[in-house]
Design an enzyme around this catalytic site. Structure first.
Site, PDB file in Angstrom:
ATOM      1  N   GLU A  90      37.933  52.141 -15.999  1.00  0.00           N
ATOM      2  CA  GLU A  90      39.070  51.625 -15.090  1.00  0.00           C
ATOM      3  C   GLU A  90      38.896  51.156 -13.859  1.00  0.00           C
ATOM      4  O   GLU A  90      37.524  51.435 -13.041  1.00  0.00           O
ATOM      5  CB  GLU A  90      40.342  52.668 -14.999  1.00  0.00           C
ATOM      6  CG  GLU A  90      41.231  52.589 -15.850  1.00  0.00           C
ATOM      7  CD  GLU A  90      42.298  54.062 -15.687  1.00  0.00           C
ATOM      8  OE1 GLU A  90      43.235  54.070 -16.477  1.00  0.00           O
ATOM      9  OE2 GLU A  90      41.929  54.373 -15.018  1.00  0.00           O
ATOM     10  N   CYS A 103      37.088  49.523  -5.624  1.00  0.00           N
ATOM     11  CA  CYS A 103      36.864  50.993  -6.312  1.00  0.00           C
ATOM     12  C   CYS A 103      36.419  50.682  -7.805  1.00  0.00           C
ATOM     13  O   CYS A 103      36.577  50.197  -8.427  1.00  0.00           O
ATOM     14  CB  CYS A 103      37.786  52.007  -6.875  1.00  0.00           C
ATOM     15  SG  CYS A 103      37.493  53.906  -7.194  1.00  0.00           S
ATOM     16  N   CYS A 110      32.247  60.028 -17.852  1.00  0.00           N
ATOM     17  CA  CYS A 110      31.449  60.903 -17.277  1.00  0.00           C
ATOM     18  C   CYS A 110      31.143  62.321 -18.404  1.00  0.00           C
ATOM     19  O   CYS A 110      32.427  62.857 -18.209  1.00  0.00           O
ATOM     20  CB  CYS A 110      31.545  60.567 -15.522  1.00  0.00           C
ATOM     21  SG  CYS A 110      31.187  61.632 -14.525  1.00  0.00           S
ATOM     22  N   CYS A 114      33.394  67.687 -13.803  1.00  0.00           N
ATOM     23  CA  CYS A 114      33.735  68.750 -13.083  1.00  0.00           C
ATOM     24  C   CYS A 114      35.534  69.227 -13.232  1.00  0.00           C
ATOM     25  O   CYS A 114      36.265  68.211 -14.011  1.00  0.00           O
ATOM     26  CB  CYS A 114      34.572  67.141 -12.109  1.00  0.00           C
ATOM     27  SG  CYS A 114      31.992  67.464 -11.079  1.00  0.00           S
ATOM     28  N   CYS A 117      39.292  67.235 -12.304  1.00  0.00           N
ATOM     29  CA  CYS A 117      38.572  65.737 -12.449  1.00  0.00           C
ATOM     30  C   CYS A 117      39.508  65.033 -13.434  1.00  0.00           C
ATOM     31  O   CYS A 117      38.696  65.510 -14.431  1.00  0.00           O
ATOM     32  CB  CYS A 117      37.667  64.944 -11.944  1.00  0.00           C
ATOM     33  SG  CYS A 117      37.162  63.232 -12.292  1.00  0.00           S
ATOM     34  N   CYS A 332      42.413  58.672  -6.325  1.00  0.00           N
ATOM     35  CA  CYS A 332      41.493  59.703  -6.712  1.00  0.00           C
ATOM     36  C   CYS A 332      41.214  60.936  -7.961  1.00  0.00           C
ATOM     37  O   CYS A 332      42.036  61.120  -7.886  1.00  0.00           O
ATOM     38  CB  CYS A 332      40.572  60.649  -5.013  1.00  0.00           C
ATOM     39  SG  CYS A 332      40.613  59.762  -4.158  1.00  0.00           S
TER      40      CYS A 332
HETATM   41  N1  SAH Z   1      30.897  60.942 -10.012  1.00  0.00           N
HETATM   42  C1  SAH Z   1      30.826  59.876  -8.127  1.00  0.00           C
HETATM   43  C2  SAH Z   1      31.212  59.327  -8.391  1.00  0.00           C
HETATM   44  C3  SAH Z   1      33.273  59.101  -8.302  1.00  0.00           C
HETATM   45  S1  SAH Z   1      34.159  59.476  -6.722  1.00  0.00           S
HETATM   46  C4  SAH Z   1      31.804  61.765  -7.623  1.00  0.00           C
HETATM   47  O1  SAH Z   1      31.869  62.003  -8.139  1.00  0.00           O
HETATM   48  O2  SAH Z   1      31.492  61.326  -6.636  1.00  0.00           O
HETATM   49  C5  SAH Z   1      35.734  60.581  -7.549  1.00  0.00           C
HETATM   50  C6  SAH Z   1      36.171  60.980  -5.709  1.00  0.00           C
HETATM   51  O3  SAH Z   1      37.571  61.526  -6.432  1.00  0.00           O
HETATM   52  C7  SAH Z   1      34.767  62.458  -5.890  1.00  0.00           C
HETATM   53  O4  SAH Z   1      35.085  62.376  -5.001  1.00  0.00           O
HETATM   54  C8  SAH Z   1      36.105  63.426  -6.333  1.00  0.00           C
HETATM   55  O5  SAH Z   1      35.304  64.670  -5.855  1.00  0.00           O
HETATM   56  C9  SAH Z   1      37.458  63.541  -6.298  1.00  0.00           C
HETATM   57  N2  SAH Z   1      38.170  63.379  -7.462  1.00  0.00           N
HETATM   58  C10 SAH Z   1      38.110  63.987  -8.341  1.00  0.00           C
HETATM   59  N3  SAH Z   1      39.259  63.947  -8.784  1.00  0.00           N
HETATM   60  C11 SAH Z   1      39.989  64.656  -7.877  1.00  0.00           C
HETATM   61  C12 SAH Z   1      41.815  64.819  -7.964  1.00  0.00           C
HETATM   62  N4  SAH Z   1      42.304  65.051  -9.259  1.00  0.00           N
HETATM   63  N5  SAH Z   1      42.114  64.326  -6.861  1.00  0.00           N
HETATM   64  C13 SAH Z   1      41.642  64.045  -6.028  1.00  0.00           C
HETATM   65  N6  SAH Z   1      40.224  64.177  -5.487  1.00  0.00           N
HETATM   66  C14 SAH Z   1      39.417  64.004  -6.716  1.00  0.00           C
HETATM   67 FE1  SF4 Z   2      32.569  62.845 -12.698  1.00  0.00          FE
HETATM   68 FE2  SF4 Z   2      34.686  63.486 -12.196  1.00  0.00          FE
HETATM   69 FE3  SF4 Z   2      32.776  64.641 -10.828  1.00  0.00          FE
HETATM   70 FE4  SF4 Z   2      32.519  62.351 -10.523  1.00  0.00          FE
HETATM   71  S1  SF4 Z   2      34.706  64.071  -9.421  1.00  0.00           S
HETATM   72  S2  SF4 Z   2      31.041  63.342 -11.231  1.00  0.00           S
HETATM   73  S3  SF4 Z   2      33.434  61.426 -11.766  1.00  0.00           S
HETATM   74  S4  SF4 Z   2      33.617  64.153 -13.327  1.00  0.00           S
END
Ligand code: SAH
Ligand code: SF4
Length: 336
Positions: A90, A103, A110, A114, A117, A332
């Site tokens: 996406e 973005c 991934c 996390c 996420c 995000c």
């Molecule tokens: N993998 C990289 C790039 C993706 S950025 C990284 O993690 O930095 C995605 C961003 O969205 C990250 O800062 C992550 O912490 C944030 N994120 C993930 N899940 C989220 C959620 N449910 N609500 C708000 N932010 C979220």
């Molecule tokens: Fe991967 Fe989501 Fe963690 Fe970023 S925040 S490293 S996209 S699992």
């Protein structure tokens, strides 16, 4: 069939030499492929007709299908792109006045898992080829009314950019080249979950791009629980890498997703302030965007403001980042 967009410049030079074409045509063909976005060999009109015909017998130009398009009331557009092998990613376009931010995804899915996420829940399908990163930009550009242009890029979509370094470097080089995307390096942000060798690589390989780090917790035990990658690259090593990153005049962005009752206490705000002491940075606080199936909640408004106040009192720039596009699942952490 050979996908012309997957060839390196050298490979393309060799292929064209085989049909009697000079090396400079490789640059022209690449301009047609990546800057003009042509999608058929017949449209590579820089080449003589005969050359096109012989190429068309062996080569094609892959373009992803726009499998879904959603537009939010504030103008945010989310595109789901599907590539030839079924892998999908996406990308989100956020037009805000003069500034149009895209973005970008670096991987389909991934691998880092996390726990808060949605992309992390999916696991990794595969890394994206650099041309597929550029495909996202081409697809988003078509959504914009002329003469609007994409002015800023953030690698904050699906995937961990610093686990797909070669493709990232090639895509950034193209997107920032004057005869490519034409976007200044200072308007490109790479966000990482904290891949320490990747941060060192970035500083050496792509100077002047902006670095963002998803920190999300100032203590190892909590961070390892939320972001398993912390077991491999704990906070000590991560913060040391940030301190040696050649940020130039651009501060590093620290992203901190606030999860209600998990990492949003005043004590953790103080710990965060201590951890980052002396590092030129700005802190983006992102209230968690809930999505189905995960046992986390958005923080209370009071907790968000109190967290921000502690950081400000300690001398930091701390901004609350209200995610845009939540109603279309484009905020995000909602990608996937
Ligand atoms: N993998 C990289 C790039 C993706 S950025 C990284 O993690 O930095 C995605 C961003 O969205 C990250 O800062 C992550 O912490 C944030 N994120 C993930 N899940 C989220 C959620 N449910 N609500 C708000 N932010 C979220
Ligand atoms: Fe991967 Fe989501 Fe963690 Fe970023 S925040 S490293 S996209 S699992």
């Amino acid at each position: 069939m050979i996908d012309l967009k997957k060839l390196s410049r050298d490979e393309l030079v060799a292929l064209l030499a085989g049909i009697g074409q000079p090396a400079w045509q490789a640059d022209e063909v690449r301009r047609f492929l990546f800057a003009k976005g042509v999608t058929s060999v017949a449209s590579l009109t820089t080449l003589p007709k005969k050359a096109r015909a012989s190429l068309a017998a062996r080569c094609d130009i892959a373009a992803p299908e726009v499998a879904d398009r959603r537009t939010a009331p504030d103008g945010t557009v989310k595109l789901l792109l599907r590539f030839g092998d079924g892998a999908a990613c996406e990308t989100v376009l956020m037009p805000r006045g003069d500034r149009v931010t895209q973005c970008l995804s670096s991987q389909a899915g991934c691998p880092l898992g996390c726990v808060f996420c949605r992309t992390g829940e999916l696991g990794l399908t595969r890394g994206l080829h650099w041309g597929e990163i550029v495909d996202q930009w081409l697809a988003a550009r078509r959504e914009l009314p002329r003469p609007a242009r994409i002015t800023n890029l953030v690698f904050m979509g699906m995937g961990e950019p610093l686990l797909n370094r070669e493709a990232l470097a090639e895509a950034v080089r193209f997107l920032t080249a004057a005869d490519g995307g034409g976007i200044p390096r200072s308007r490109v942000t790479i966000s990482t979950a904290g891949i320490v060798p990747g941060i060192d690589w970035l500083g050496a390989e792509l100077p002047r791009v902006k670095l963002a780090v998803s920190l999300n917790a100032p203590e190892d035990a909590l961070r390892s629980r939320l972001m398993p990658v912390n077991r491999k690259y704990p906070l000590r090593d991560l913060v040391a890498a940030l301190r040696r990153y050649p940020a130039g005049r651009q501060p590093i962005t620290i992203e901190y997703v606030l999860l209600g009752g998990v990492n949003d206490s005043p004590a953790l705000a103080r710990a965060l302030a201590r951890l980052l002491r002396g590092l030129p940075c700005k802190i983006n606080l992102i209230p968690f965007n809930p999505h189905s199936g995960l046992p986390y909640a958005a923080p209370s408004e009071m907790a968000v403001l109190a967290f921000q106040e502690r950081l400000k009192a300690a001398g930091y720039t701390a901004i609350i980042r209200r995610s845009q596009g939540a109603e279309i699942g484009a905020a995000c952490g909602q990608l996937g």
